[in-house]
Scaffold this motif. Structure first.
Motif: not given
Ligand SMILES: C[S@@+](CC[C@H](N)C(=O)[O-])C[C@H]1O[C@@H](n2cnc3c(N)ncnc32)[C@H](O)[C@@H]1O
Length: 169
Positions: A56-63, A88-89, A155-157, A163-168
């Motif tokens: 699941v990708v949340l790209c500049l949306t959770l904010q 992936i956020v 954090v990957f970026f 920033t970009g971060f990932i949760g597994k």
């Protein structure tokens, strides 16, 4: 990218703006995207239906989701992911140390100017986002993910206040 994703994987896009989904549809067509996909209008403040998902990708949306609804949304996502699935956020964030916020925002606006945005456009965008885009610190975002159940987070970026971060799972 297509070579590494199995053929049976479906894509689902969610946004509360039908116009944004129309643009998404047009971009996918222009890019010759051949995989099955569906685009749904939905307000993430009300949670999201996720089941059997790998990513699941949340790209500049959770904010843009109201803070009070963010943990529930991430819990929905966690529950709907397959074992080993990931979220992936990508987010705009506040600096951990507020002394850096002003500098980071300046570098961001400098980048926009280098890309031919006028001062008027930059100011209008800033006003439009005030009280609508509510950024968290990176550490607060990671805590949010952990509280939703994601036990592996990384954090990957990071570029100034993005920033970009990932949760597994
Ligand atoms: C900065 S744009 C990012 C768009 C897209 N995710 C991308 O990466 O290109 C933020 C998006 O969040 C959407 N959005 C804002 N609040 C939302 C909400 N409550 N539910 C669903 N989408 C929302 C906006 O309509 C907009 O398309």
């Amino acid at each position: 990218m297509n070579e590494t994703i199995p053929d049976h994987i479906r894509f689902i896009g969610v946004d509360d703006s039908a116009d944004m989904l129309d643009k998404c549809n047009a971009k996918l067509k222009d890019a010759g995207f051949k995989r099955p996909f569906s685009l749904k209008v939905a307000d993430l403040n009300k949670g999201v239906e996720v089941s059997n998902a790998s990513v699941v990708v949340l790209c500049l949306t959770l904010q843009f989701v109201r803070p009070i609804n963010r943990e529930r949304l991430l819990k929905n996502i966690f529950d709907g992911l397959l074992p080993d699935g990931v979220v992936i956020v990508v987010e705009k964030i506040l600096a951990e140390d507020s002394a850096f916020n002003r500098d980071f925002i300046k570098y961001y606006y400098d980048m926009k100017r280098r890309n031919h945005y006028s001062d008027m456009e930059i100011a209008q965008k800033r006003e439009a986002l005030e009280n609508v885009l509510i950024p968290y610190k990176l550490s607060e975002n990671i805590t949010l993910l952990r509280n939703a159940g994601f036990s592996h987070c990384e954090v990957f970026f990071k570029w100034y206040n993005f920033t970009g971060f990932i949760g597994k799972k």
